[in-house]
Design a protein around this motif. Structure first.
Motif, PDB file in Angstrom:
ATOM      1  N   GLN A  67       0.944  -1.104   0.208  1.00 32.69           N
ATOM      2  CA  GLN A  67      -0.051   0.429   0.054  1.00 32.69           C
ATOM      3  C   GLN A  67       1.292   1.157  -0.039  1.00 32.69           C
ATOM      4  O   GLN A  67       0.328   2.130  -0.582  1.00 32.69           O
ATOM      5  CB  GLN A  67      -0.651   0.278   1.186  1.00 32.69           C
ATOM      6  N   GLY A  68       2.342   1.219   0.054  1.00 30.00           N
ATOM      7  CA  GLY A  68       2.535   2.411   0.644  1.00 30.00           C
ATOM      8  C   GLY A  68       2.445   2.767   2.065  1.00 30.00           C
ATOM      9  O   GLY A  68       3.161   2.276   2.976  1.00 30.00           O
TER      10      GLY A  68
ATOM     11  N   PRO B  99      -0.041   4.350   4.665  1.00 27.79           N
ATOM     12  CA  PRO B  99      -1.125   4.678   4.091  1.00 27.79           C
ATOM     13  C   PRO B  99      -1.502   6.648   4.834  1.00 27.79           C
ATOM     14  O   PRO B  99      -1.435   6.602   6.018  1.00 27.79           O
ATOM     15  CB  PRO B  99      -1.777   3.653   5.473  1.00 27.79           C
TER      16      PRO B  99
ATOM     17  N   GLU C 265      -0.578   8.668  -0.043  1.00 24.94           N
ATOM     18  CA  GLU C 265      -0.559   8.075  -1.062  1.00 24.94           C
ATOM     19  C   GLU C 265       0.013   8.584  -2.069  1.00 24.94           C
ATOM     20  O   GLU C 265       0.502   9.428  -3.196  1.00 24.94           O
ATOM     21  CB  GLU C 265      -1.829   7.402  -1.106  1.00 24.94           C
TER      22      GLU C 265
ATOM     23  N   HIS D 251       3.609  10.844  -2.377  1.00 18.24           N
ATOM     24  CA  HIS D 251       4.425   9.287  -2.638  1.00 18.24           C
ATOM     25  C   HIS D 251       5.285   9.577  -3.316  1.00 18.24           C
ATOM     26  O   HIS D 251       6.355   9.377  -3.451  1.00 18.24           O
ATOM     27  CB  HIS D 251       3.691   8.059  -3.336  1.00 18.24           C
TER      28      HIS D 251
ATOM     29  N   PHE E 156       6.731   4.301  -4.847  1.00 21.76           N
ATOM     30  CA  PHE E 156       6.458   5.405  -5.008  1.00 21.76           C
ATOM     31  C   PHE E 156       6.160   6.631  -6.648  1.00 21.76           C
ATOM     32  O   PHE E 156       5.570   7.368  -7.516  1.00 21.76           O
ATOM     33  CB  PHE E 156       7.817   6.790  -4.216  1.00 21.76           C
TER      34      PHE E 156
ATOM     35  N   ASN F 209       4.380   3.057  -8.977  1.00 20.33           N
ATOM     36  CA  ASN F 209       2.865   2.642  -8.593  1.00 20.33           C
ATOM     37  C   ASN F 209       3.159   0.687  -8.648  1.00 20.33           C
ATOM     38  O   ASN F 209       2.552   0.535  -8.868  1.00 20.33           O
ATOM     39  CB  ASN F 209       1.550   3.224  -8.989  1.00 20.33           C
TER      40      ASN F 209
ATOM     41  N   ARG G 183       3.068  -2.025  -7.202  1.00 21.92           N
ATOM     42  CA  ARG G 183       2.316  -2.477  -6.127  1.00 21.92           C
ATOM     43  C   ARG G 183       2.828  -3.847  -5.394  1.00 21.92           C
ATOM     44  O   ARG G 183       2.644  -4.472  -4.898  1.00 21.92           O
ATOM     45  CB  ARG G 183       1.581  -1.816  -5.538  1.00 21.92           C
TER      46      ARG G 183
ATOM     47  N   TYR H 297      -0.147   6.643   8.865  1.00 21.22           N
ATOM     48  CA  TYR H 297       0.979   6.811   8.108  1.00 21.22           C
ATOM     49  C   TYR H 297       2.300   6.873   9.444  1.00 21.22           C
ATOM     50  O   TYR H 297       3.429   7.276   8.854  1.00 21.22           O
ATOM     51  CB  TYR H 297       1.200   7.509   7.285  1.00 21.22           C
TER      52      TYR H 297
END
Length: 316
Positions: A19-20, A22, A25, A28, A89, A92, A94, A275
């Protein structure tokens, strides 16, 4: 692509979706810029340490051998995580294969454990150098240093094996969405639809039983070191001796405090922004590898002088 939160699996998923960070996003692309800069500094700094120690015969001593071990561990730790984070980032990207995710989890835990063991070895080196200087060269021979390095590697390798092995056996039948930019142990295990208490307890053992024990050994070493320093006859001698340990103390603080914050937050924090833990946890993977060569380069006279000689043109 279907919504990962509603995807059901009959067995383990073939891929996880990172997800990176949260809640961040939209940022990123901008977050990746300082991450990329820190990664570049970490690579250049640690490679420079390895090159200087190899090139300078005067640096072929236990302290610098341990520093080289730390540099190698830093390079592997950040290289096993940061490129994937940057591709997430910026592009994308993922998806990460299930086995690749478990491999990344293993690398994070293994080389973090190795770094902690290296800090214990460095503390022991400082203890012998200050408390028993006349026997330093006979106690810490090249053979002893090699055995210590092998023990650190074996401990990190063996202690970290249960993390991915336990994670592999859990069924992931609800979601494959990892709320992190990397495959952190607890973040992955929390996705399992089973009682994962064993993984959680082993994670606590790994942190407090391994890293915690290392902190105790380091504290014991520095207790004896400080006693020896305060017994020196003059203030100048005390300051000069303490200065030789200051680099090591700085890197210890940089390594353990963010790691402790990240581990405790991921397990026990409830009312913190989503985050916070992913961001702090990933800074923990980047900041120490970036700062270690800088601290040793600035605060260690031999390395600083070797670096200056490297970039200073020689006279005719």
């Amino acid at each position: 692509m279907p919504d990962s939160n509603t995807t059901h699996f009959t067995g383990n998923p073939s891929t996880f979706i990172l997800q990176g960070i949260p809640g961040l996003e939209a940022a990123h692309v901008w977050i990746a810029i300082p991450f990329c800069i820190m990664y570049a500094i970490a690579i250049l700094g640690n490679v420079a340490i390895l090159f200087i120690v190899k090139k300078e015969p005067t640096l072929h001593e236990p302290m610098y051998y341990f520093l080289c071990m730390l540099a190698v561990a830093d390079l592997i730790l950040c290289t096993s995580t940061v490129p994937k984070m940057l591709s997430l980032f910026w592009f994308n990207s993922r998806e990460i294969d299930f086995n690749a995710c478990l491999t990344q989890m293993y690398f994070i835990t293994c080389f973090s454990s190795m770094e902690s063991g290296i800090f214990v070895a460095m503390a022991y080196d400082r203890y012998v150098a200050i408390c028993d200087p006349l026997r330093h060269s006979t106690i810490l021979t090249n053979t002893v240093v090699a055995k210590i390095g092998l023990a650190v590697v074996l401990r990190g390798t063996i202690v970290s094996l249960p993390y991915p092995l336990l994670a592999r056996q859990w069924p992931y039948c609800r979601t494959n969405l990892v709320p992190e930019p990397v495959c952190a142990h607890i973040a992955v295990v929390k996705l399992a639809c089973a009682d994962t208490s064993i993984s959680s307890y082993y994670g606590l053992f790994g942190f407090f039983g391994v890293l915690g024990l290392d902190v105790i050994f380091i504290a014991m070493s520095y207790t004896h070191i400080l006693r020896a320093i305060f017994r020196l006859p003059t203030k100048d001698a005390q300051l000069k001796t303490f200065w030789t340990c200051s680099s090591h103390l700085c890197v210890i603080i940089i390594f353990y405090i963010p790691g402790l914050s990240s581990s405790l937050t991921s397990r026990f924090a409830q009312n913190v922004p989503k985050y916070f833990q992913p961001l702090i946890g990933k800074m923990y993977l980047l900041v120490p590898p970036m700062l270690h060569p800088i601290i040793y380069g600035v605060r260690t006279k031999q390395i600083r002088e070797s670096l200056l000689r490297l970039f200073t043109p020689k006279g005719p």
